[in-house]
Design a protein around this motif. Structure first.
Motif, short mmCIF file in Angstrom:
data_model
loop_
_atom_site.label_atom_id
_atom_site.label_comp_id
_atom_site.label_asym_id
_atom_site.label_seq_id
_atom_site.Cartn_x
_atom_site.Cartn_y
_atom_site.Cartn_z
N TYR A 190 45.08 17.57 47.81
CA TYR A 190 45.67 18.61 46.97
C TYR A 190 44.95 19.95 47.15
O TYR A 190 45.59 21.01 47.27
CB TYR A 190 45.60 18.16 45.51
N VAL A 194 46.63 23.47 48.46
CA VAL A 194 46.61 24.71 47.67
C VAL A 194 45.88 25.82 48.43
O VAL A 194 46.39 26.94 48.58
CB VAL A 194 45.94 24.47 46.30
N LEU A 226 52.10 26.82 39.44
CA LEU A 226 52.43 25.71 40.33
C LEU A 226 51.19 24.87 40.63
O LEU A 226 51.24 23.64 40.63
CB LEU A 226 53.03 26.24 41.64
N ALA A 227 50.08 25.56 40.92
CA ALA A 227 48.83 24.84 41.20
C ALA A 227 48.36 24.05 39.98
O ALA A 227 47.85 22.93 40.11
CB ALA A 227 47.75 25.83 41.63
N GLY A 230 50.63 21.05 39.63
CA GLY A 230 50.29 20.11 40.69
C GLY A 230 49.05 19.31 40.38
O GLY A 230 48.96 18.10 40.67
N VAL A 233 49.91 16.58 38.04
CA VAL A 233 50.67 15.52 38.70
C VAL A 233 49.75 14.49 39.36
O VAL A 233 50.00 13.29 39.31
CB VAL A 233 51.65 16.11 39.75
N GLY A 241 43.29 23.19 39.13
CA GLY A 241 44.35 23.81 39.92
C GLY A 241 44.35 25.32 39.80
O GLY A 241 44.56 26.04 40.78
#
Length: 688
Positions: A190, A194, A226-227, A230, A233, A241
Motif C-alpha cells: 500500500y 501511494v 483516497l489514501a 485505502g 481498507v 494513509g
C-alpha cells in the motif's frame, strides 16, 4: 439546542479559532494551547456548549486529524533529506529507538501491557519541527546538524505510525504471527502504491491541468482522502494513509501557490477543530486525578526529554558535532505535537472486543501535558542555542545562486543571459522611481528594461472596459519609455492581457529570460496587504529570478548610503550583499553591512562572523566602499531601525519560511518594514 444545532456549533468553533490563538500568542504561549483550553471550557466539564459526540464535531475533528498528518508529510523537506540521507537515517534511528525504549520502560514500570508499552514508546519516538521557523529566520537551515534533524523527521514519523498500526491491530482482536506478516506486507504494498502512484498521477495531472489551481487543489484533497480510505481498507489507521499522501504529493506541489492554499485551509479551519476536540475529550476530574498521582506524567515527560537528549548526544559523538549543534538537534526534536497527538487520540479511541482502551485516560492526559511542556521548551531552547550555529563558508561558495550577479558567464547581447529587468507598472505615484531603479541597474549591466503593464482579461476581447484599460496601459508605458531615455538604456515595453496579475508577471519575466523583477508597493495600502498580498506572494513563489519589492521615497539616483542588515552567512545573504554592491557602484555609494548579535555571543564567534562577512564582500569584482559594523543588542529590529535613520536605503532579505498558514517573512523583517520611515528594498530569490 446549542449542542444539537450544527450551524451554532460551527459558529462557536469559528469564533474560538478566530479569537483564542492570537490572545495566547500575545502571552507568548502556543495558540494550540489556547484551543485545547477553549475545548475544556466549552465542553461537558465547562459551559456545555460543544459536545465531542456530535456529528459536526466528529466530522471536523476527523478531517483535522487527517489534515494534521497530511501537512506533517507535506512539510518534510525531501530536498534537505536527500542532501544528508545517510546521517538523517542514522540520527532518525537513534531519536526513534532511544525514546521508544524509554517509553516501553515507563509503560512496564506502571504495569501496562507489552502492547500498550510499545504504543507509549512510539508516542515518544516521533517529533514535530515546531521550531523550524526559528532556524529558518536565523538562516542556519543549511547547517548540517539542522538538515540532519529535519531529514530524521521522515524516519521517526513513519516508524511511529508503523508501530501504531501494529499495536492497534493487535489490540483489535486475535493477532497471530501470520496476521502480523499479512499486515506488514499489505502496508508495504500500500505504501509503495501511494508514494509512487500518487506521485506519478499528480505530476501527470499538474502537467495537463496547467494553471487550473482549483482543480489542482481538489486533486490534492482527493489524494488525501483516497489514501486515508485505502489505509482503512487494508486494516491500518487512517492517519498512516494521510501521512503517506503528504509525502507522495510533496514533490508534486513543490513551492507552488496550490501548496500554500492546501496548507492554509487546514491551518485556519480543520486542524484547529481537531485541537478543540482534544480539549473536549479532557475530563477535568480525571485530569486532576492524573496530576495528583503525578508520577506517570513526570515519568513520561522526563523519559521524552532525557531520551531525546541521549539520542542527540550519541549523534554528536558519532558525527563529531559541537555542543551548539547537539543542543539544537535536541531542541528541534523535543516538541511532540502533530504525530504524537493524532496517534494518542487514535490509541485512546481504539477498543478491543472487551471494550478496553489501548491506552488509559491517564496516558492521554500525560501526553497532553507532554505536548504543552515540549511545545514551549523546544522553541525556547532553539531560539537561544541556534544563534551560535554557523554555516561554513564552503556551503556559501558551493551553493551557487541562480542569479546574474553570481553567473560565471559574461552577460552580453550575444548570449542568452542578456541582462533584462522586468518592471511591472500600475501606480503612477511609484512608477518613476521604479523605472529609475531598473534603469540604473540595466545601465550598469549593459542590459535592457521591460516595463510591463498587465491588463485584466475580459470574456470578450472587444469589451469597452478592456479597450479603456489597454489605453491606460499604453499611456503608462509611454511614460516609462520617456524616463528610460533619460538614462540612455534600451527599453522594450510590453502589454499583457492575463486573468492572473501575478502569473502574468512571472510568465513575462520567464519569456523575457529576465535577470530581475522590480516591483513596488503603494504607500496607501496596509502593511499586511503590501507584504502578504497574493500578488507579491505569488510572484515570489513562482518567479524564476530574483524579485525586488521596493518602497522608494526619493529618486534612486540620490542614494549615497546603503544599509544591509546581515544575520547569517547563507546564499541569501550573498544575494543581498551583491545587489547592494551593484546598486552602490552606480552611484558611488557607501555600503554598511550591519550584524546585530546577542549580548552573550562570545567575541570569538563575533570575529569569526565578521571575517566570513568580509570574505563575502571581498568576492565582488566591484570597487565599492563596504564597511562592516557589529552591534550587540537584545532587540534586533530596534537596532536596525535606529541605525537606518542615517541611511538613504535599507536592503532586506525576504526570509521566507513555510508554515502551516502559508508564506511569511521573518518577524524582524516585518517589524523593520512596519516602523522604518525611509526607502526599502525587500529582496527575494528563487527557491529561497
Amino acid at each position: 439546542m446549542l449542542i444539537d444545532s450544527p450551524i451554532i456549533a460551527f459558529t462557536i468553533l469559528l469564533t474560538v479559532i478566530f479569537t483564542v490563538p492570537p490572545i495566547f500568542e500575545k502571552l507568548r504561549l502556543p495558540g494550540l494551547v489556547g484551543l485545547l483550553i477553549a475545548g475544556v471550557v466549552l465542553g461537558q466539564n465547562g459551559l456545555k456548549l460543544l459536545d465531542s459526540e456530535s456529528e459536526t464535531i466528529k466530522l471536523l475533528s476527523e478531517i483535522g486529524k487527517l489534515y494534521l498528518m497530511f501537512v506533517a508529510g507535506l512539510e518534510i523537506d525531501l530536498e534537505q533529506f536527500r542532501k544528508t540521507k545517510n546521517r538523517s537515517i542514522g540520527f532518525g534511528t537513534l531519536t526513534f529507538l532511544v525514546p521508544l525504549i524509554a517509553g516501553i520502560i515507563v509503560g512496564k514500570l506502571f504495569n501496562f501491557s507489552w502492547n500498550s508499552s510499545f504504543l507509549i514508546g512510539s508516542l515518544l519516538a516521533s517529533h514535530t519541527l515546531l521550531a523550524y521557523p526559528i532556524v529558518s529566520r536565523l538562516g542556519v537551515v543549511t547547517n548540517e546538524a539542522v538538515t540532519v534533524t529535519i531529514g530524521a523527521t521522515i524516519f521517526t514519523d513513519t516508524g511511529a505510525l508503523l508501530v501504531l498500526a501494529i499495536c492497534v491491530g493487535i489490540h483489535g482482536g486475535e493477532f497471530s504471527a501470520l496476521s502480523l506478516v499479512t499486515l506488514l506486507g499489505g502496508l508495504a504494498i500500500y505504501s509503495a502504491v501511494v508514494l509512487f502512484g500518487f506521485d506519478w498521477a499528480g505530476k501527470e495531472f499538474f502537467k495537463r491541468s496547467g494553471d487550473e489551481e482549483s482543480n489542482q487543489f481538489l486533486f490534492i484533497l482527493l489524494a488525501l482522502f483516497l489514501a486515508s480510505v485505502g489505509a482503512q481498507v487494508i486494516g491500518v489507521e487512517k492517519i498512516v494513509g494521510a501521512f503517506l499522501a503528504g509525502l507522495a504529493v510533496n514533490d508534486v506541489l513543490g513551492r507552488s501557490p496550490v501548496k500554500e492554499k492546501v496548507e492554509f485551509i487546514g491551518s485556519v479551519l480543520f486542524i484547529p477543530c481537531f485541537f478543540v476536540d482534544m480539549g473536549l475529550l479532557i475530563d477535568i476530574p480525571a485530569f486532576l486525578k492524573t496530576l495528583s498521582s503525578i508520577w506517570l506524567t513526570v515519568a513520561i515527560v522526563v523519559a521524552l526529554i532525557g531520551s531525546k537528549f541521549l539520542a542527540a548526544f550519541l549523534a554528536k559523538l558519532l558525527y563529531r558535532y559541537n555542543t551548539a549543534e547537539l543542543l539544537t538537534m535536541w531542541s528541534l526534536s523535543l516538541p511532540q505535537v502533530a504525530a504524537t497527538l493524532a496517534a494518542t487520540l487514535v490509541a485512546y479511541q481504539s477498543l478491543n472486543p472487551a471494550g478496553e482502551r489501548l491506552i488509559s485516560e491517564g496516558v492521554l492526559n500525560s501526553v497532553i501535558v507532554l505536548m504543552l511542556v515540549t511545545a514551549i521548551l523546544g522553541p525556547v531552547i532553539t531560539a537561544r542555542v541556534a544563534t551560535s550555529l554557523q554555516v561554513s563558508q564552503t556551503d556559501v561558495e558551493t551553493d551557487r545562486l541562480s542569479t546574474w550577479w553570481d553567473s560565471e558567464e559574461e552577460i552580453s547581447e550575444e548570449t542568452d543571459n542578456f541582462f533584462t529587468v522586468v518592471v511591472p507598472i500600475y501606480n503612477p505615484q511609484t512608477q518613476r522611481h521604479l523605472i529609475e531603479m531598473a534603469a540604473l541597474l540595466a545601465r550598469h549591466e549593459h542590459g535592457q528594461i521591460v516595463p510591463l503593464a498587465i491588463t485584466k482579461a475580459y470574456v470578450n476581447m472587444d469589451a469597452p472596459e478592456l479597450i479603456t484599460a489597454l489605453d491606460k496601459s499604453k499611456q503608462r508605458l509611454q511614460f516609462a519609455r520617456e524616463i528610460s531615455q533619460e538614462f540612455d538604456v534600451q527599453v522594450s515595453p510590453a502589454i499583457r492581457i492575463d486573468d492572473d496579475i501575478a502569473l502574468g508577471i512571472s510568465r513575462t519575466s520567464r519569456e523575457q529570460n529576465a535577470s530581475l523583477v522590480i516591483m513596488g508597493w503603494s504607500r496607501t495600502t496596509g502593511l499586511r496587504a503590501r507584504l502578504f498580498g497574493s500578488v507579491i506572494d505569488s510572484v515570489f513563489l513562482s518567479s524564476h529570478c530574483p524579485v525586488a519589492v521596493t518602497r522608494l521615497l526619493t529618486s534612486p539616483t540620490k542614494i549615497k548610503r546603503i544599509l544591509v542588515p546581515v544575520g547569517d552567512l547563507t546564499r541569501q545573504t550573498v544575494g543581498a550583499v551583491r545587489f547592494a554592491q551593484i546598486l552602490a557602484d552606480t552611484n558611488q555609494a557607501e555600503i554598511v553591512l550591519l550584524h546585530v548579535c546577542d549580548r552573550k555571543t562570545s567575541q570569538t564567534l563575533v570575529d569569526k562572523f565578521a571575517s566570513g562577512l568580509s570574505a563575502i564582500a571581498a568576492q565582488s569584482k566591484l570597487q565599492v566602499n563596504t564597511n562592516i559594523q557589529t552591534i550587540r543588542g537584545d532587540y534586533i529590529a530596534k537596532v536596525i531601525i535606529q541605525q537606518a535613520q542615517a541611511f538613504d536605503l535599507v536592503v532586506l532579505r525576504s526570509v521566507r519560511y513555510r508554515t502551516a498558514g502559508g508564506l511569511s517573512v521573518s518577524e524582524v523583517t516585518t517589524q523593520v518594514i512596519k516602523e522604518l520611515k525611509g526607502s526599502i528594498v525587500l529582496l527575494g530569490e528563487p527557491n529561497s
